[in-house]
Design a protein around this motif. Structure first.
Motif, PDB file in Angstrom:
ATOM      1  N   TRP A  79     -22.393   3.184  38.871  1.00 10.94           N
ATOM      2  CA  TRP A  79     -21.196   2.540  39.382  1.00 10.94           C
ATOM      3  C   TRP A  79     -21.590   1.346  40.242  1.00 10.94           C
ATOM      4  CZ3 TRP A  79     -16.142   2.864  38.448  1.00 10.94           C
ATOM      5  CH2 TRP A  79     -15.266   2.239  39.354  1.00 10.94           C
ATOM      6  N   GLU A  80     -21.129   0.118  39.956  1.00 10.08           N
ATOM      7  CA  GLU A  80     -20.199  -0.285  38.918  1.00 10.08           C
ATOM      8  C   GLU A  80     -20.891  -0.999  37.758  1.00 10.08           C
ATOM      9  OE1 GLU A  80     -17.570  -3.082  40.802  1.00 10.08           O
ATOM     10  OE2 GLU A  80     -16.454  -1.578  41.917  1.00 10.08           O
ATOM     11  N   THR A  82     -22.907  -0.398  35.217  1.00 13.82           N
ATOM     12  CA  THR A  82     -22.834   0.083  33.842  1.00 13.82           C
ATOM     13  C   THR A  82     -21.497  -0.287  33.202  1.00 13.82           C
ATOM     14  OG1 THR A  82     -24.368   1.908  34.266  1.00 13.82           O
ATOM     15  CG2 THR A  82     -22.846   2.170  32.403  1.00 13.82           C
ATOM     16  N   PHE A  83     -20.438  -0.203  33.966  1.00 17.24           N
ATOM     17  CA  PHE A  83     -19.097  -0.484  33.450  1.00 17.24           C
ATOM     18  C   PHE A  83     -18.901  -1.987  33.221  1.00 17.24           C
ATOM     19  CE2 PHE A  83     -19.040   3.547  35.571  1.00 17.24           C
ATOM     20  CZ  PHE A  83     -18.252   4.342  34.754  1.00 17.24           C
ATOM     21  N   HIS A  84     -19.401  -2.792  34.130  1.00 17.56           N
ATOM     22  CA  HIS A  84     -19.347  -4.249  33.930  1.00 17.56           C
ATOM     23  C   HIS A  84     -20.088  -4.641  32.654  1.00 17.56           C
ATOM     24  CE1 HIS A  84     -17.277  -5.638  37.496  1.00 17.56           C
ATOM     25  NE2 HIS A  84     -18.068  -4.928  38.285  1.00 17.56           N
ATOM     26  N   TRP A 121     -13.587   4.583  27.332  1.00 15.88           N
ATOM     27  CA  TRP A 121     -13.164   3.886  28.552  1.00 15.88           C
ATOM     28  C   TRP A 121     -12.822   2.438  28.248  1.00 15.88           C
ATOM     29  CZ3 TRP A 121     -15.503  -0.225  31.235  1.00 15.88           C
ATOM     30  CH2 TRP A 121     -14.909  -0.519  32.471  1.00 15.88           C
ATOM     31  N   ARG A 125      -9.428  -0.965  28.748  1.00 15.19           N
ATOM     32  CA  ARG A 125      -9.581  -2.332  29.255  1.00 15.19           C
ATOM     33  C   ARG A 125      -8.913  -3.354  28.351  1.00 15.19           C
ATOM     34  NH1 ARG A 125      -9.528  -1.211  33.539  1.00 15.19           N
ATOM     35  NH2 ARG A 125     -10.302  -3.217  34.231  1.00 15.19           N
ATOM     36  N   MET A 133      -9.307  -1.441  41.316  1.00 25.43           N
ATOM     37  CA  MET A 133     -10.728  -1.183  41.131  1.00 25.43           C
ATOM     38  C   MET A 133     -11.387  -2.442  40.556  1.00 25.43           C
ATOM     39  SD  MET A 133     -10.932   1.982  42.221  1.00 25.43           S
ATOM     40  CE  MET A 133     -12.427   2.728  41.590  1.00 25.43           C
ATOM     41  N   MET A 134     -12.552  -2.272  39.927  1.00 32.97           N
ATOM     42  CA  MET A 134     -13.237  -3.422  39.351  1.00 32.97           C
ATOM     43  C   MET A 134     -12.362  -4.103  38.310  1.00 32.97           C
ATOM     44  SD  MET A 134     -15.862  -1.721  36.587  1.00 32.97           S
ATOM     45  CE  MET A 134     -15.717  -3.113  35.483  1.00 32.97           C
ATOM     46  N   MET A 174     -21.720   8.132  38.972  1.00 33.10           N
ATOM     47  CA  MET A 174     -20.594   7.741  39.815  1.00 33.10           C
ATOM     48  C   MET A 174     -20.958   7.581  41.287  1.00 33.10           C
ATOM     49  SD  MET A 174     -18.410   7.342  37.534  1.00 33.10           S
ATOM     50  CE  MET A 174     -17.032   6.957  38.600  1.00 33.10           C
ATOM     51  N   ARG A 184     -12.336   6.588  42.107  1.00 35.22           N
ATOM     52  CA  ARG A 184     -13.388   6.096  41.224  1.00 35.22           C
ATOM     53  C   ARG A 184     -13.442   6.933  39.939  1.00 35.22           C
ATOM     54  NH1 ARG A 184     -19.302   5.352  43.863  1.00 35.22           N
ATOM     55  NH2 ARG A 184     -18.044   3.977  45.210  1.00 35.22           N
ATOM     56  N   ALA A 188     -12.687   5.734  36.025  1.00 32.60           N
ATOM     57  CA  ALA A 188     -13.798   5.703  35.074  1.00 32.60           C
ATOM     58  C   ALA A 188     -13.718   6.774  33.997  1.00 32.60           C
ATOM     59  CB  ALA A 188     -15.114   5.843  35.828  1.00 32.60           C
TER      60      ALA A 188
END
Length: 263
Positions: A79-80, A82-84, A121, A125, A133-134, A174, A184, A188
Motif C-alpha cells: 500500500w499504495e 502496488t495499486f498505483h 480491483w 477504477r 483514497m488514492m 495493506m 483502506r 482495496a
C-alpha cells in the motif's frame, strides 16, 4: 500461429515498473489480454510465473501485456504503490498503441491469485473514483475481467490466515490488520467495490488450498445480489496452479471465458 515478437517495456521509473509485450504473427490490429501474476504480492515472485499463459494466448492471436509491479519486500511495494502500478500499467497501453498494432476496443484483464485480486480491483477504477483514497482511473475501455483463483476478499483472506496461524500476506500488503485500516481494506478489497458494472468471470478450482474457493463463491453471490455482470466456474479436481497451466484440462475453461468476453 507463431509469436512474432516480444519486448520488455517500462511504464515507470522503478525497476519493477515494466511489462512484456508479446505480439502474434498476424496482420492488422490484435485484441489485447493484460495479465497480472500471483505470488501473494511478494517480491520473490515475478511475472515469469504467468509467461506460459501469455505465450499460449499470443499463439491464439492475442497481443499480451504481462505486467510486473512493485511488490511487498521492495521499495514502494504494498500500500499504495502496488495499486498505483496496476492502474499505470494498464493505462500505458494508450502509449503502446502508438507504436504497436493493438486493438484497444477489445481489452481483457486476466489475473491469477494476487493478480486476480488486482484484476478485479481494477474493474472498480473504470466507472467511479473514490475521492477519499488514492486517485487513479483506467483511461482505456475494458471488455471484462477474468479472475483465476483471485483473492477477491482481503479481510476474509486475512481471517483465514489468522485462523491457520499464518503470517498474512494480506496484512503485509495493506500495512496492517483490517481493524487498523478499515477504510483502506474497504477500498482495496474487490468485494467491497461491487457493483462494478463490467463483465467479470471467476474461475476457481474446488481443490485449491492456497486461495479457498469460498472467496469466489462469496464474491459471486454478492455481485449477483447487486445485479452485477458476473459468472462463476468452479472446476472439479483442480488446484491453484492448474488454472495457469496451458497443458491442463482446466485451461480450456479460461480460453472459452476469454473468447466470450472479447467476441
Amino acid at each position: 500461429m507463431a509469436i512474432a515478437s516480444f519486448i520488455k517495456l517500462t511504464y515507470g521509473n522503478q525497476p519493477s515498473q515494466f511489462g512484456v509485450l508479446r505480439l502474434p504473427d498476424a496482420s492488422g490490429k490484435c485484441p489485447v489480454v493484460i495479465t497480472f501474476h500471483g505470488g501473494f504480492w511478494k517480491a520473490k515472485y515475478g511475472l515469469e510465473e504467468i509467461s506460459p499463459v501469455d505465450e499460449d494466448l499470443t499463439k491464439r492471436g492475442y497481443a499480451t501485456w504481462n505486467v510486473e509491479y512493485r511488490r511487498v519486500g521492495e521499495p514502494g511495494g504494498g500500500w499504495e504503490g502496488t495499486f498505483h502500478d496496476a492502474v499505470d500499467s494498464v493505462n500505458f497501453l494508450s502509449q503502446l498503441e502508438k507504436d504497436f498494432p493493438l486493438d484497444l476496443s477489445h481489452v481483457v484483464i486476466i489475473g491469477h491469485s494476487a493478480g486476480g485480486h488486482l484484476a478485479l480491483w481494477l474493474a472498480s477504477r473504470i466507472n467511479r473514483l473514490n475521492q477519499d483514497m488514492m486517485d487513479g482511473l483506467l483511461q482505456i475501455p475494458i471488455k471484462g475481467v477474468i479472475s483465476l483463483a483471485g483473492v477477491s476478499d482481503l479481510e476474509k483472506m486475512w481471517e483465514i490466515d489468522a485462523q491457520n496461524g499464518i503470517d498474512s500476506p494480506v496484512e503485509n500488503l495493506m500495512g496492517g490488520m483490517p481493524k487498523e485500516f478499515p477504510d483502506r481494506y474497504r477500498f482495496a478489497s474487490p468485494i467491497d467495490q461491487l457493483p462494478v458494472r463490467i463483465p467479470q468471470i471467476l474461475i476457481h478450482g474446488d481443490s485449491d488450498v492456497d486461495v479457498p474457493v469460498e472467496l469466489s463463491l462469496k464474491y459471486y453471490h454478492r455481485a449477483i445480489g447487486l445485479k452485477d455482470q458476473v459468472d462463476l466456474k468452479i472446476l472439479p479436481k483442480t488446484d491453484h496452479f492448474m488454472l495457469i497451466d496451458p497443458l491442463s484440462a482446466a485451461w480450456q475453461s479460461v480460453i472459452d471465458s476469454l473468447n466470450k468476453l472479447v467476441y
